[in-house]
Design a protein around this motif. Structure first.
Motif, short mmCIF file in Angstrom:
data_model
loop_
_atom_site.label_atom_id
_atom_site.label_comp_id
_atom_site.label_asym_id
_atom_site.label_seq_id
_atom_site.Cartn_x
_atom_site.Cartn_y
_atom_site.Cartn_z
N PHE A 242 0.89 -1.15 0.00
CA PHE A 242 0.00 0.00 0.00
C PHE A 242 0.92 1.20 0.00
O PHE A 242 1.80 1.31 0.86
CB PHE A 242 -0.88 -0.01 1.25
CG PHE A 242 -1.86 1.11 1.31
CD1 PHE A 242 -3.10 1.01 0.69
CD2 PHE A 242 -1.56 2.28 2.00
CE1 PHE A 242 -4.00 2.05 0.74
CE2 PHE A 242 -2.46 3.32 2.05
CZ PHE A 242 -3.69 3.22 1.42
N GLU A 243 0.78 2.07 -0.97
CA GLU A 243 1.70 3.20 -1.08
C GLU A 243 0.99 4.52 -0.90
O GLU A 243 -0.14 4.71 -1.34
CB GLU A 243 2.40 3.19 -2.45
CG GLU A 243 3.28 1.98 -2.65
CD GLU A 243 3.99 1.98 -3.98
OE1 GLU A 243 5.01 1.29 -4.08
OE2 GLU A 243 3.54 2.66 -4.91
N ILE A 244 1.67 5.42 -0.21
CA ILE A 244 1.22 6.80 -0.05
C ILE A 244 2.31 7.68 -0.64
O ILE A 244 3.47 7.56 -0.26
CB ILE A 244 1.01 7.15 1.44
CG1 ILE A 244 -0.08 6.27 2.05
CG2 ILE A 244 0.68 8.63 1.60
CD1 ILE A 244 -0.19 6.40 3.56
N VAL A 245 1.95 8.54 -1.57
CA VAL A 245 2.89 9.47 -2.17
C VAL A 245 2.44 10.86 -1.75
O VAL A 245 1.28 11.22 -1.92
CB VAL A 245 2.92 9.35 -3.71
CG1 VAL A 245 3.89 10.36 -4.31
CG2 VAL A 245 3.28 7.93 -4.12
N ALA A 246 3.36 11.64 -1.19
CA ALA A 246 2.99 12.95 -0.67
C ALA A 246 4.10 13.97 -0.86
O ALA A 246 5.28 13.61 -0.86
CB ALA A 246 2.66 12.84 0.82
N THR A 247 3.70 15.21 -0.96
CA THR A 247 4.67 16.30 -0.92
C THR A 247 5.10 16.46 0.53
O THR A 247 4.42 15.97 1.45
CB THR A 247 4.04 17.62 -1.40
OG1 THR A 247 2.99 17.97 -0.50
CG2 THR A 247 3.53 17.50 -2.84
N PRO A 248 6.20 17.14 0.79
CA PRO A 248 6.60 17.35 2.18
C PRO A 248 5.52 18.02 3.03
O PRO A 248 5.27 17.61 4.16
CB PRO A 248 7.86 18.22 2.06
CG PRO A 248 8.45 17.83 0.74
CD PRO A 248 7.25 17.61 -0.14
N ALA A 249 4.85 19.02 2.50
CA ALA A 249 3.79 19.70 3.27
C ALA A 249 2.62 18.77 3.55
O ALA A 249 2.06 18.78 4.65
CB ALA A 249 3.32 20.95 2.51
N ALA A 250 2.24 17.96 2.58
CA ALA A 250 1.13 17.02 2.77
C ALA A 250 1.51 15.94 3.78
O ALA A 250 0.70 15.56 4.63
CB ALA A 250 0.73 16.39 1.44
#
Length: 69
Positions: free
Chosen positions: A39-47
């Motif tokens: 299960f992957e979560i991709v996020a920007t640093p702020a997110a």
């Protein structure tokens, strides 16, 4: 406000021994949870910061609820 291009609902259960890894580059962080399929979560640093702040708040709320029992 533009509509999202895609919507999806899913969930993952994380136990104490669940494998959690991450990879990062200058613009994003990817969290990989569990074994294949991950299960992957991709996020920007702020997110990611917002996600972690809300997770800490949720954990504190849970601990406070159990302390009151």
């Amino acid at each position: 406000m533009p509509k999202p291009r895609a919507e999806m609902q899913s969930w993952v259960r994380i136990e104490e021994e669940t494998k959690i890894e991450y990879r990062s580059d200058p613009t994003e962080v990817l969290l990989a949870i569990g074994n294949l399929p991950e299960f992957e979560i991709v996020a920007t640093p702020a997110a990611l910061r917002r996600f972690l702040d809300l997770g800490a708040q949720a954990l504190q709320d849970l601990e406070n609820a159990h302390a009151g029992q």
